[in-house]
Design a protein around this motif. Structure first.
Motif, PDB file in Angstrom:
ATOM      1  N   ALA A 154      68.335   3.103  51.383  1.00 52.18           N
ATOM      2  CA  ALA A 154      69.456   2.685  50.535  1.00 52.18           C
ATOM      3  C   ALA A 154      69.027   2.449  49.094  1.00 52.18           C
ATOM      4  O   ALA A 154      69.833   2.581  48.164  1.00 52.18           O
ATOM      5  CB  ALA A 154      70.094   1.415  51.092  1.00 52.18           C
ATOM      6  N   GLY A 155      67.778   2.063  48.892  1.00 51.32           N
ATOM      7  CA  GLY A 155      67.319   1.740  47.544  1.00 51.32           C
ATOM      8  C   GLY A 155      66.159   0.764  47.603  1.00 51.32           C
ATOM      9  O   GLY A 155      65.400   0.730  48.578  1.00 51.32           O
ATOM     10  N   VAL A 204      69.075  -2.308  44.492  1.00 55.17           N
ATOM     11  CA  VAL A 204      69.116  -1.327  43.408  1.00 55.17           C
ATOM     12  C   VAL A 204      69.141   0.047  44.071  1.00 55.17           C
ATOM     13  O   VAL A 204      68.121   0.536  44.583  1.00 55.17           O
ATOM     14  CB  VAL A 204      67.883  -1.461  42.485  1.00 55.17           C
ATOM     15  N   ARG A 205      70.317   0.643  44.159  1.00 49.46           N
ATOM     16  CA  ARG A 205      70.472   1.895  44.897  1.00 49.46           C
ATOM     17  C   ARG A 205      69.808   3.044  44.143  1.00 49.46           C
ATOM     18  O   ARG A 205      69.680   3.018  42.922  1.00 49.46           O
ATOM     19  CB  ARG A 205      71.949   2.183  45.152  1.00 49.46           C
ATOM     20  N   TRP A 206      69.389   4.029  44.925  1.00 46.57           N
ATOM     21  CA  TRP A 206      68.701   5.168  44.324  1.00 46.57           C
ATOM     22  C   TRP A 206      69.577   5.860  43.285  1.00 46.57           C
ATOM     23  O   TRP A 206      69.075   6.386  42.287  1.00 46.57           O
ATOM     24  CB  TRP A 206      68.285   6.160  45.412  1.00 46.57           C
ATOM     25  N   HIS A 253      64.258   3.208  35.140  1.00 43.18           N
ATOM     26  CA  HIS A 253      65.274   3.331  34.101  1.00 43.18           C
ATOM     27  C   HIS A 253      66.633   3.372  34.807  1.00 43.18           C
ATOM     28  O   HIS A 253      66.944   4.339  35.508  1.00 43.18           O
ATOM     29  CB  HIS A 253      65.043   4.595  33.272  1.00 43.18           C
ATOM     30  N   LEU A 254      67.412   2.329  34.602  1.00 41.64           N
ATOM     31  CA  LEU A 254      68.658   2.158  35.353  1.00 41.64           C
ATOM     32  C   LEU A 254      69.840   2.784  34.633  1.00 41.64           C
ATOM     33  O   LEU A 254      69.883   2.846  33.392  1.00 41.64           O
ATOM     34  CB  LEU A 254      68.918   0.667  35.580  1.00 41.64           C
ATOM     35  N   ASP A 255      70.785   3.217  35.417  1.00 42.80           N
ATOM     36  CA  ASP A 255      72.049   3.690  34.872  1.00 42.80           C
ATOM     37  C   ASP A 255      72.766   2.506  34.221  1.00 42.80           C
ATOM     38  O   ASP A 255      72.857   1.423  34.818  1.00 42.80           O
ATOM     39  CB  ASP A 255      72.907   4.279  35.991  1.00 42.80           C
ATOM     40  N   PRO A 256      73.260   2.644  32.977  1.00 42.86           N
ATOM     41  CA  PRO A 256      73.886   1.504  32.294  1.00 42.86           C
ATOM     42  C   PRO A 256      75.025   0.868  33.068  1.00 42.86           C
ATOM     43  O   PRO A 256      75.144  -0.362  33.124  1.00 42.86           O
ATOM     44  CB  PRO A 256      74.375   2.109  30.976  1.00 42.86           C
TER      45      PRO A 256
END
Length: 579
Positions: free
Chosen positions: A82-83, A94-96, A116-119
């Motif tokens: 799942a992450g 924190v999902r993939w 690096h996370l999606d905003p």
């Protein structure tokens, strides 16, 4: 475990390594406190405490990040289909799909996976606790999260391999589902590009500055006003050629010393250490931000270091050295790396900068040569200036530009600094020539033959200072072992009014009076201060240096600033201190 979290693996913290790190930090903080209660000699204890509290605060922040992990019962990392679960975001996954990309940065003391996370996804993640806030501060962005492999139990390579495999599987599953392209990111939310190192040319300014510093030092030795000591210029030479000195800058308006002192050095070791540090700073940092702002940060930091040196150090301190500018460059590296926290280049710059900054700002080292000390006030002033200017640059550094804006401002400031330093050669040359022609300066500079000639000239003018010039000629003749010294003094006494001062001074050195009797002959406070000084000279010639030292200290406190005896007392005390 939720149903979707298949293949779940937990990694706890390596408590042994965390404990060692915390103990080392506590030892450093204890050393700071001990140094505060046992400050180095000739340093203001308040200044020492100021620096130590800053250092303790820095290491305290690191301890605040590590201590919760040391006592935590939660795993440091959970990886599943799942992450990932991180301590920064308790009870959240924190999902993939929320991870746009990741990379691994390794150094001698750290091994970290930067996510690096999606905003849009990052806004749904909630950080909790002071440690989580500090983590965001050190990462430099809320769109980044770090996984410190080096403090987890297990092999870092195996953890990273499992992480990469699951990330690749999630990406492939998303592609097959037609979701390969994640949510669109607005342009204003895009991350800043990584640093661009210009490898097409050498760091020109760094090498040019190294050449200038290497050329100035031989000039100090060649044009010194006193013979060098063990191949190093004397304190008086450094002062005469442009070192910072509070009275000259604040009292006499010689503010140009703030610009000349950074180009000078007190010894070949001082020069060599600064040149090595400058080369390390320029090798990457100049090509990272460009020579224009690299030069501006150096000169601004050097100016800040000079001001701090004059402001915080003892009033009698003569300050020289490029250390303020160089330390400012390393502080600027730390500040600028906030923009590029996740890149290997920034990581290596940070480690190198910290290794130089810590010993530069902690006043726990003694001087390498008598009369010289490490100018920690100048180091701190340079570091503060460099960090502040670097943070200001980040504010006006567009993401699309490889280097900061306002290059012309940087060039103008650097040019002004160099022009002021070069223009200061005129007052330096004039002051040096006047000093070399001054018989008192020649006397205390060890040039006794020149001093005798100068005192002869002054004595023949038959002015109000002629009787004093004849006494000083006797001192210089005695220093060179002139057998006619006493006869010349006796002849000079015959030309002096026996009812007026300073005739009793002649009688002292002719053996007709004792020092205590000389003071009784003084008619006012000015003559008393002179009697104290000349008694000190009598004791010095007699070999009673401790009594001479006390008399010179009394003259320094009692004589008016315009009296030659006050200046001479300072010279004598400095010579006795050196011995």
């Amino acid at each position: 475990m939720k149903p979707e979290e298949l293949g779940r693996t937990e990694y706890g913290y390596n408590k042994g390594r965390l404990l060692r790190s915390v103990l080392i930090i506590l030892a450093i903080m204890a050393a700071c406190i001990w140094t505060g209660y046992h400050p180095p000699e000739r340093m203001d204890p308040y200044v020492v405490w100021f620096f130590l509290l800053l250092a303790a605060g820095f290491f305290g922040l690191i301890a605040l990040m590590l201590t919760p992990k040391l006592f935590s019962k939660r795993p440091g990392l959970v990886i599943s289909t799942a992450g990932v679960r991180l301590p920064n975001f308790p009870d959240q996954i924190v999902r993939w799909s929320a991870i746009r990309r990741f990379e691994r940065t390794q150094s001698k003391h750290a091994d970290i996976i930067i996510l690096h996370l999606d905003p849009a996804a990052a806004k749904t993640l909630i950080s909790r606790g002071l440690a989580a806030w500090l983590q965001v501060l050190f990462q430099g962005s809320r769109l980044k999260a770090g996984i410190p492999l080096h403090i987890l139990q297990g092999d870092p390579n195996s953890i990273f391999y499992q992480f990469s495999e699951l990330a690749a599987e999630a990406k492939e599953a998303g592609r097959q589902a037609g979701q390969e392209d994640g949510p669109l990111v607005r342009e204003d939310e895009a991350e800043a590009p990584g640093p661009v190192i210009n490898g097409a040319r050498y760091p020109a300014f760094t090498y040019a500055l190294l050449a200038v510093l290497a050329a100035v030092y031989p000039g100090e030795l060649a044009f010194g006003v006193e013979p060098s000591e063990a191949g190093s210029p004397t304190i008086r030479t450094l002062w005469m050629l442009g070192g910072t000195f509070r009275q000259n800058i604040v009292g006499d308006g010689e503010w140009w010393r703030l610009f000349t002192a950074p180009f000078m050095h007190g010894s070949i070791i001082h020069l060599a250490l600064n040149c090595v540090a400058l080369w390390v700073a320029g090798r990457l940092f100049e090509r990272l931000i460009g020579w224009r702002w690299f030069a501006a940060i150096f000169f601004a930091s050097a100016l800040g270091g000079s001001i701090a040196s004059v402001w915080f150090n003892d009033a009698g301190t003569v300050g020289v050295g490029a250390s303020g500018g160089i330390v400012g460059l390393f502080a600027a590296v730390i500040a600028a790396s906030i923009r590029f926290r996740s890149t290997p280049i920034a990581s290596s710059l940070q480690m190198g900068a910290i290794q130089i900054l810590v010993p530069s700002l902690l006043p726990i080292f003694s001087s390498a040569r008598d009369g010289q000390t490490i100018d920690y006030a100048g180091h701190f002033g340079g570091a503060l200036t460099g960090a502040a200017l670097s943070l200001l640059l980040l504010t006006f550094w567009p993401r699309e530009r490889p280097t900061p804006r306002y290059d012309k401002v940087a060039i103008a400031f650097s040019a002004a600094f160099v022009i002021i330093a070069a223009g200061a050669l005129w007052p330096i040359i004039n002051a040096r020539q006047f000093y070399l022609n001054d018989p008192i300066a020649n006397y205390f500079g060890g040039r006794y033959r020149q001093a005798i000639s100068g005192f002869d000239t002054e004595a023949n003018l038959n002015g109000t200072t002629a009787p004093y010039a004849r006494v000083w000629r006797y001192f210089a003749q005695t220093r060179v072992g002139d057998p006619k010294a006493l006869d010349d003094l006796r002849a000079a006494a015959g030309k002096t009014d026996q009812t007026a001062w300073p005739y009793p001074v002649y009688r002292l050195f002719l053996g007709e009076l004792k020092p205590e009797e000389l003071a009784l002959k003084a008619a006012d406070s000015n003559q008393i201060c002179e009697a104290i000084f000349y008694s000190g000279e009598w004791y010095l010639f007699s070999g009673a240096t401790e009594e001479a030292r006390r008399r010179f200290q009394g003259a320094l406190l009692s004589c008016p600033s315009t009296f030659i005896e006050r200046e001479a007392a300072g010279y004598e005390l400095a010579k006795l201190h050196t011995k």
